[in-house]
Design an enzyme around this catalytic site. Structure first.
Site, PDB file in Angstrom:
ATOM      1  N   LYS A 110       6.068  -8.875 -22.069  1.00  0.00           N
ATOM      2  CA  LYS A 110       6.150 -10.374 -21.479  1.00  0.00           C
ATOM      3  C   LYS A 110       5.304 -10.042 -19.907  1.00  0.00           C
ATOM      4  O   LYS A 110       5.390  -9.208 -19.285  1.00  0.00           O
ATOM      5  CB  LYS A 110       7.339 -10.841 -20.880  1.00  0.00           C
ATOM      6  CG  LYS A 110       8.128 -11.186 -22.244  1.00  0.00           C
ATOM      7  CD  LYS A 110       9.481 -11.906 -22.099  1.00  0.00           C
ATOM      8  CE  LYS A 110      10.180 -12.029 -23.510  1.00  0.00           C
ATOM      9  NZ  LYS A 110      11.772 -12.680 -23.004  1.00  0.00           N
ATOM     10  N   GLU A 111       4.456 -11.165 -19.764  1.00  0.00           N
ATOM     11  CA  GLU A 111       3.761 -11.075 -18.465  1.00  0.00           C
ATOM     12  C   GLU A 111       4.022 -12.548 -18.165  1.00  0.00           C
ATOM     13  O   GLU A 111       4.205 -13.644 -18.675  1.00  0.00           O
ATOM     14  CB  GLU A 111       2.273 -10.947 -18.802  1.00  0.00           C
ATOM     15  CG  GLU A 111       1.525 -12.128 -19.582  1.00  0.00           C
ATOM     16  CD  GLU A 111      -0.138 -11.331 -19.690  1.00  0.00           C
ATOM     17  OE1 GLU A 111      -0.383 -10.300 -19.591  1.00  0.00           O
ATOM     18  OE2 GLU A 111      -0.698 -12.502 -19.890  1.00  0.00           O
TER      19      GLU A 111
ATOM     20  N   LYS B   7      -7.094 -16.477 -11.829  1.00  0.00           N
ATOM     21  CA  LYS B   7      -5.710 -16.286 -12.801  1.00  0.00           C
ATOM     22  C   LYS B   7      -5.257 -14.788 -12.446  1.00  0.00           C
ATOM     23  O   LYS B   7      -6.017 -13.981 -12.805  1.00  0.00           O
ATOM     24  CB  LYS B   7      -5.829 -16.920 -14.094  1.00  0.00           C
ATOM     25  CG  LYS B   7      -4.599 -16.774 -14.805  1.00  0.00           C
ATOM     26  CD  LYS B   7      -4.871 -17.343 -16.640  1.00  0.00           C
ATOM     27  CE  LYS B   7      -4.088 -18.121 -16.937  1.00  0.00           C
ATOM     28  NZ  LYS B   7      -4.573 -18.559 -18.162  1.00  0.00           N
TER      29      LYS B   7
END
Length: 155
Positions: free
Chosen positions: A71-72, A84
């Site tokens: 997960k990021e 970003k």
């Protein structure tokens, strides 16, 4: 602690505003999921709409990478500077001794109708896992930039 940074750039024949419309939103995740089916099984949006705080869960095709998934979290989305950043927050690199694994995309206006996708990885790694620094690679980010380039120059 071992730390470092790697960067690469790809010039693209598309205006920075158009490239950012792809990178600055979740559209890039959907495009990558469609185009890299041999590596990415599924990308789930766990939380958020693409802004700061958005959590994305990447699930990989078994055997395609060292990881089953990770997960990021988007920690920076700057629409003015077209930057970003996402930090791995669970699984993946963190299971291999990394204390920080950050991906940054910058979309830089070069001239009219042309821009640069600058992809950067920043990392920190516990000393006991220093040999894992060899796992840091820009290959995936370069592949994403090429997917974006092909998509934007076709449409």
């Amino acid at each position: 602690m071992v730390s470092g940074q790697l960067s690469s750039e790809l010039e693209i024949k598309a205006p920075a505003s158009q490239v950012w419309e792809l990178y600055g939103t979740l559209r890039i995740a959907k495009l990558v999921e469609e185009q890299l089916k041999t590596v990415i099984e599924k990308i789930d949006i766990v939380e958020g709409n693409g802004g700061v705080g958005t959590i994305v869960h990447l699930n990989f095709v078994p055997g395609a990478t060292r990881f089953k998934s990770y997960k990021e979290k988007f920690t920076k989305v700057d629409n003015e500077l077209r930057v970003k950043e996402a930090d791995v927050m669970e699984g993946g690199y963190l299971e291999l001794g990394f204390t920080l694994y950050r991906v940054r995309f910058e979309i830089i206006e070069k001239d009219e109708g042309c821009s640069i996708i600058k992809s950067t990885i920043e990392y920190e790694l516990k000393d006991d896992y220093a040999e894992n620094v060899s796992l840091v690679s820009l290959d995936a980010l370069a592949a994403i930039a090429l997917i974006a380039q092909n998509h934007l120059t076709k449409t």
